[in-house]
Design an enzyme around this catalytic site. Structure first.
Site, short mmCIF file in Angstrom:
data_model
loop_
_atom_site.label_atom_id
_atom_site.label_comp_id
_atom_site.label_asym_id
_atom_site.label_seq_id
_atom_site.Cartn_x
_atom_site.Cartn_y
_atom_site.Cartn_z
N GLU A 126 37.13 32.53 35.63
CA GLU A 126 36.67 32.67 37.01
C GLU A 126 35.63 33.78 37.17
O GLU A 126 35.89 34.79 37.82
CB GLU A 126 37.85 32.91 37.95
CG GLU A 126 38.80 34.02 37.55
CD GLU A 126 39.89 34.25 38.58
OE1 GLU A 126 39.58 34.36 39.79
OE2 GLU A 126 41.07 34.32 38.18
N GLU A 157 39.37 27.54 42.89
CA GLU A 157 38.37 28.33 43.61
C GLU A 157 36.99 27.75 43.33
O GLU A 157 36.64 27.50 42.18
CB GLU A 157 38.46 29.80 43.19
CG GLU A 157 39.84 30.39 43.47
CD GLU A 157 40.04 31.78 42.89
OE1 GLU A 157 39.05 32.40 42.45
OE2 GLU A 157 41.19 32.25 42.88
N HIS A 197 39.61 38.31 47.61
CA HIS A 197 40.89 38.27 48.32
C HIS A 197 40.73 38.54 49.81
O HIS A 197 41.67 39.01 50.46
CB HIS A 197 41.87 39.28 47.70
CG HIS A 197 42.22 38.98 46.29
ND1 HIS A 197 42.85 39.88 45.46
CD2 HIS A 197 42.02 37.87 45.52
CE1 HIS A 197 43.03 39.35 44.26
NE2 HIS A 197 42.53 38.12 44.28
#
Length: 401
Positions: A357, A261, A231
């Protein structure tokens, strides 16, 4: 002039919402079933995610309280006067505007709907201590019940209409990914690459959803050491040949978040980095194969942990392996009961939507330094999953520039 505590300002006509009236009625029926089970007479929802989920209205707080009051017969959004008629136009059901003239006008408006001395459901994970005290003073509840866990369980299972919107969002995220790939080159700044991705997504959202409101779509595009955290915000760092990159596109459609991503490299990738990258891609593919009905989040996590441990990479893992999708963003919302972590025992069911992820972070100065992450969105089906992310992952496509 007598100034009221609240009023109705139903200005204009109802605007098209993200979902049909039947969809919102079905959601409210689910909430009312939870109310009946708990003996709750009225629910006061205050979070952005729940108000949007049950009414379609996504508020902009600026320090003011907002609410949705649900009784067995009514659903009423409560909004601030600064928003005028927009909350009514953009909500399913009734709307009341509270005024700023009195400090407690929001809670007095709530009490006018719920009555006092009732069994009230509320969101314990959202109200501040101050607002909790204000609620008790205004409503004088006979009993309080935390309704947030029940609403979260309802939100975790997506309707066909929700899955269709999430699928569209995944397609928009892919559009942003390709725009970013085209913008990557040595010498470009992170911020310039991020702008290219964000602009492409906002235009695509407006094309696909011409009746929507547009807000909050963003990109985190990180390079070099800035890839170490998932982040980390965008900077003005310039890309260099051989840099590791982290592509992160986040389209927001009427409060619904989706994401793409990918790990990338500028022009070339060294052998140490390639080995880490390929291992993370393998974990990503293995993790996707594990997502099926009847398997718990903890079981999936344990198996991916073992996969990394066998390769002496588990110590570089930084967070859980995936999470739910729906009404959420980096400002609000979280279906914490559906995350791929050791402490989550939720069993996957058809209709859930979850990411895969895996991320490995190698410290600066070590061979292969940087953060490696691939992220796809999976819809759990009756016999497995459907991957709704289309942008390719891995070295064959993502050594660019």
């Amino acid at each position: 002039m007598e100034r009221p505590q609240n009023y109705r300002f139903h200005n204009g006509h109802k605007a098209p919402l993200p979902f049909t009236a039947d969809e919102y009625d079905t959601r409210l029926a689910g909430l009312r079933a939870a109310m009946d089970q708990a003996g709750v007479q009225a629910v006061v929802l205050t979070s952005m995610q729940n108000i949007a989920y049950y009414s379609g209205f996504l508020y902009c707080s600026f320090g003011r309280p907002y609410g949705l009051v649900v009784t067995p017969d009514t659903s009423v959004t409560i909004s601030a006067g600064i928003d005028a008629g927009q909350p009514w136009r953009r909500c399913h059901g009734d709307n009341i505007t509270f005024t700023d003239w009195g400090r407690d006008n929001f809670w007095l408006t709530v009490a006018g709907i719920t009555g006092t001395g009732k069994h009230i459901g509320f969101e314990a994970d959202h109200l501040t201590i101050e607002r909790h005290a204000q609620m008790q003073a205004a409503l004088n509840p006979a009993q309080l019940t935390d309704i947030a866990p029940a609403t979260m369980r309802q939100r975790m299972l997506k309707s066909p209409a929700e899955i269709a919107l999430i699928r569209a969002g995944a397609g928009v995220a892919d559009v942003g990914g390709y725009a970013i790939r085209d913008a990557v080159r040595a010498g470009a700044r992170e911020i310039d690459v991020a702008i290219a991705g964000r602009d492409a997504m906002e235009l695509e959202i407006s094309r696909r959803f011409p009746d929507a409101e547009y807000r909050d779509t963003w990109v985190w595009f990180q390079s070099g050491i800035n890839t170490d955290g998932a982040h980390n915000p965008v900077t003005s760092r310039r890309l260099e040949r051989g840099d590791i990159l982290s592509l992160n596109t986040f389209p927001m459609i009427s409060g619904y978040y989706t994401a793409l991503e990918r790990t990338m490299f500028v022009e070339t990738v060294d052998d140490a980095s390639l080995a880490i990258w390929q291992a993370n891609v393998a974990a990503h593919e293995y993790g996707i194969s594990l997502l099926k009905p009847g398997v718990s989040c903890a079981e999936v996590t344990a198996k991916i942990n073992a996969f990394f441990a066998e390769r002496d990479l588990l110590q570089y893992r930084t967070f859980g392996y995936g999470h739910s999708f729906g009404v959420l963003s980096h400002y609000y919302g979280r279906e914490a009961g559906l995350e791929l972590r050791e402490d989550i025992d939720t069993v996957l069911r058809p209709g859930m939507v979850i990411s895969m992820e895996p991320m490995l972070t190698i410290a600066n100065g070590q061979p292969g330094a940087g953060g490696y992450r691939e992220h796809d969105i999976l819809v759990i089906t009756e016999d497995g999953n459907e991957n709704i992310t289309g942008y390719p992952y891995g070295p064959d496509f993502n050594v660019v520039g």
